[in-house]
Motif scaffolding. Structure first.
Motif, PDB file in Angstrom:
ATOM      1  N   ASP A  99       6.829 -12.127   0.898  1.00 22.53           N
ATOM      2  CA  ASP A  99       7.171 -10.691   0.919  1.00 22.53           C
ATOM      3  C   ASP A  99       7.907 -10.469  -0.052  1.00 22.53           C
ATOM      4  N   HIS A 100       9.058 -11.241  -0.282  1.00 28.51           N
ATOM      5  CA  HIS A 100      10.367 -11.119  -1.133  1.00 28.51           C
ATOM      6  C   HIS A 100       9.655 -11.378  -2.616  1.00 28.51           C
ATOM      7  N   LEU A 101       8.842 -11.952  -2.755  1.00 26.17           N
ATOM      8  CA  LEU A 101       8.435 -12.531  -4.149  1.00 26.17           C
ATOM      9  C   LEU A 101       7.638 -11.401  -4.545  1.00 26.17           C
ATOM     10  N   LEU A 102       6.765 -10.629  -3.657  1.00 24.76           N
ATOM     11  CA  LEU A 102       5.785  -9.828  -3.876  1.00 24.76           C
ATOM     12  C   LEU A 102       6.690  -8.293  -3.918  1.00 24.76           C
ATOM     13  N   GLY A 103       7.796  -8.162  -3.559  1.00 24.15           N
ATOM     14  CA  GLY A 103       8.400  -6.972  -3.445  1.00 24.15           C
ATOM     15  C   GLY A 103       7.980  -5.953  -2.253  1.00 24.15           C
ATOM     16  N   LEU A 104       7.606  -6.834  -1.215  1.00 23.08           N
ATOM     17  CA  LEU A 104       7.091  -6.183   0.008  1.00 23.08           C
ATOM     18  C   LEU A 104       8.287  -6.280   0.996  1.00 23.08           C
ATOM     19  N   ASP A 105       8.478  -5.139   1.925  1.00 21.64           N
ATOM     20  CA  ASP A 105       9.479  -5.125   2.723  1.00 21.64           C
ATOM     21  C   ASP A 105       9.204  -5.795   4.042  1.00 21.64           C
ATOM     22  N   GLY A 106       7.929  -6.100   4.272  1.00 23.27           N
ATOM     23  CA  GLY A 106       7.448  -6.944   5.670  1.00 23.27           C
ATOM     24  C   GLY A 106       7.379  -5.841   6.849  1.00 23.27           C
ATOM     25  N   ARG A 107       7.548  -4.850   6.548  1.00 23.21           N
ATOM     26  CA  ARG A 107       7.645  -3.985   7.826  1.00 23.21           C
ATOM     27  C   ARG A 107       6.658  -2.794   7.670  1.00 23.21           C
ATOM     28  N   ARG A 108       6.599  -2.301   6.208  1.00 19.97           N
ATOM     29  CA  ARG A 108       5.671  -1.098   6.102  1.00 19.97           C
ATOM     30  C   ARG A 108       4.401  -1.847   5.266  1.00 19.97           C
ATOM     31  N   GLU A 109       4.922  -2.937   4.594  1.00 18.16           N
ATOM     32  CA  GLU A 109       3.965  -3.481   3.747  1.00 18.16           C
ATOM     33  C   GLU A 109       4.072  -4.850   4.195  1.00 18.16           C
TER      34      GLU A 109
END
Ligand SMILES: Cc1cc2nc3c(=O)[nH]c(=O)nc-3n(C[C@H](O)[C@H](O)[C@H](O)COP(=O)(O)O)c2cc1C
Length: 510
Positions: free
Chosen positions: A227-237
């Motif tokens: 998620d960090h690599l893709l810029g996703l917050d892991g919660r909403r996306e």
């Protein structure tokens, strides 16, 4: 995630079941003024157009669907191959105008046509594309570069050195922005993450087979790292799984990943977060590559008691007679009404079952066959097969008759009282013995079972269209379905339903 703990999965699954009463009492109204966009739109990133002149393959669709192993002719996808894979799995294939606007339908079926799944590409230097992390935008059929440089080593680390990821020139990561589906389906949207990415995956695997490009699904990975690599917050996306494409040498790129902060267009005026989804996703997440490496592996054995009903050995048609996958994908669209007077042949049903259940190359499934699900069927109108309830016996390559009878009325009821379930020739249900699956794989096993079912369901769609029949995914009354197929289905959770039949219009024209 507490390893092998699965209380969150049970809680989520039970809380999101549909029943006769739940659909009558829930009182959820759609807020049309707050409907989310079906696209993720980055502001200020230049589109990198994908070639639209797509390489045609000539592998018959049914063969591509049934391929588990095939000779790899491509080591790495070039840009035209990537364009073809992306278009025929997640591209816009149809635009339909209606009084309030236009719907862009896509290559794979999606609950509510809400299209909450995004695909990201993480690659080294490829012919026609430099190393980077990219987002695929179906709206303008373009990639957008989120990061320049080779970041594949991050995926290798997150996946605990999984060998196909380690050797892949390119990896596609599937992700969902939950709100885009939860707007309509609320907490049940987490199931839809795997249903709707499963149908895309079915197309992608068929296209990879058609291009003779190795592909492997990897679900064992540290979610936070990806998620960090893709810029996703892991919660909403959040990222859901990845697909390693091609075969090369392990990357030597960096593990240093600065935070991304890229602006995107708001999806709607406001978003609602569903606790059930956040809790389920977090409980099913893995902390690091070591945990991922321990998590993956063979599924638990799922022996069925010896058959007691009559067996009908499958008799599939020659797979070579079908059109290439591209033509089938372009023709696919969920059937909106089946002809109740129509029937399909046993050879056609055999072909669908055969092609859909050959296997999915994945780090949580056996190399062949179904791993976490069983296929149960309600046969309404299949020539050569008595109407009734059946279970597929992979070890015998046969359907076992559980109960003979005319069950159209029940089939319609079980499919959330939709006539499509009653009018179809056959309803194909994937049911998972969740106790065993969750004992083996913990909460993440829930994702695994849903994903296998969604992918098999997607293959059923394509196989039906390859045979020029119709199909649609349908939702269902969970516990009533299990009760209907019991005692054979006792302890099983219902994962996916696809109805196959004769489209109403086509027969009327004959
Ligand atoms: C898992 C799944 C469940 C679905 N459930 C229903 C359903 O209950 N009723 C229905 O009419 N359509 C259902 N659909 C069909 C979708 O509405 C359809 O895929 C979507 O509108 C996109 O259209 P297309 O499949 O023709 O491209 C389902 C599709 C999927 C993939």
């Amino acid at each position: 995630m507490t390893e092998r703990d699965a209380t969150a999965a049970w809680r989520y699954h039970n809380a999101t079941k549909h029943s006769y009463w739940s659909v009558r009492l829930e009182g959820h109204q759609l807020d049309w003024a707050n409907e989310p966009l079906p696209f993720k739109l980055y502001r200020g990133l230049e589109p990198i157009p994908l070639p639209r002149d797509l390489h045609a393959t000539d592998v018959p669709c049914l063969e591509a669907l049934a391929s588990v192993e095939y000779p790899a002719e491509k080591e790495a996808p070039d840009l035209p191959t990537l364009a073809s894979l992306l278009y025929f799995s997640a591209g816009i294939t149809k635009r339909v105008r209606y009084p309030g606007g236009e719907i862009y339908f896509r290559a794979a079926a999606c609950t509510g046509a809400l299209y909450h799944i995004d695909l990201y590409l993480v690659c080294g230097d490829l012919p026609g594309l430099s190393a980077g992390v990219y987002h695929f935008g179906p709206h303008d059929f373009a990639l957008r570069r989120l990061r320049a440089g080779d970041y594949r080593a991050v995926l290798v680390d997150a996946a605990g050195q999984e060998p196909t990821v380690a050797a892949a020139p390119a990896v596609l990561v599937f992700a969902s922005t939950f709100w885009r589906n939860a707007w309509k389906y609320r907490a049940r949207a987490y199931r839809h993450c795997f249903w709707d990415s499963g149908t895309i995956l079915a197309n992608l695997l068929a296209m990879a087979a058609a291009h003779r490009l190795p592909a492997k699904v990897v679900l064992g990975f540290a979610d936070g790292q990806v998620d960090h690599l893709l810029g996703l917050d892991g919660r909403r996306e959040a990222s859901l799984f990845m697909v390693a494409l091609g075969r090369g040498t392990p990357p030597a790129g960096t593990l240093q990943v600065p935070a991304l902060s890229l602006e995107t267009v708001p999806l709607s005026a406001r978003e609602v977060e569903y606790d059930e989804i956040v809790r389920m996703h977090q409980a099913a997440s893995l902390a690091d590559g070591d945990e991922a490496a321990r998590w993956r592996g063979e599924p638990p054995p799922m022996p069925l008691p010896p058959p007691s009903g009559r067996l009908y050995p499958l008799a599939p048609l020659p797979l070579s007679a079908s059109e290439p996958t591209e033509a089938v994908v372009l023709r696919r669209g969920s059937t909106r009404r089946f002809d109740r007077g129509g029937s399909i042949s046993f050879a056609e049903l055999s072909t669908v079952v055969h092609c859909a259940t050959r296997g999915i190359p994945a780090d949580f499934l056996p190399s062949r066959g179904l791993g976490l699900n069983r296929l149960f069927l309600i046969v309404n109108a299949v020539d050569g097969l008595p109407p009734g309830a059946y279970v597929y016996r992979p070890e015998a390559g046969a359907l076992e008759l559980l109960r003979e009878g005319e069950f159209r009325q029940q089939a319609g009821y079980l499919a959330l009282e939709q006539p499509l379930g009653a009018d179809a020739c056959v309803d194909l249900y994937l049911l998972s013995p969740l106790g065993r699956v969750l004992e083996r794989f913990g909460d993440r096993g829930y994702r695994a079972a849903q994903l296998e079912a969604g992918t098999v369901g997607g293959k059923v769609y394509l196989a039906a269209y390859a045979l020029r029949r119709g199909a649609t995914g349908l939702t269902f009354y969970d516990d009533d379905v299990t009760a209907f197929f019991s005692p054979a289905a006792e302890g099983h959770g219902v994962m996916f339903l696809t109805a196959v039949g004769v489209p109403w219009r086509r027969r009327a024209q004959n």
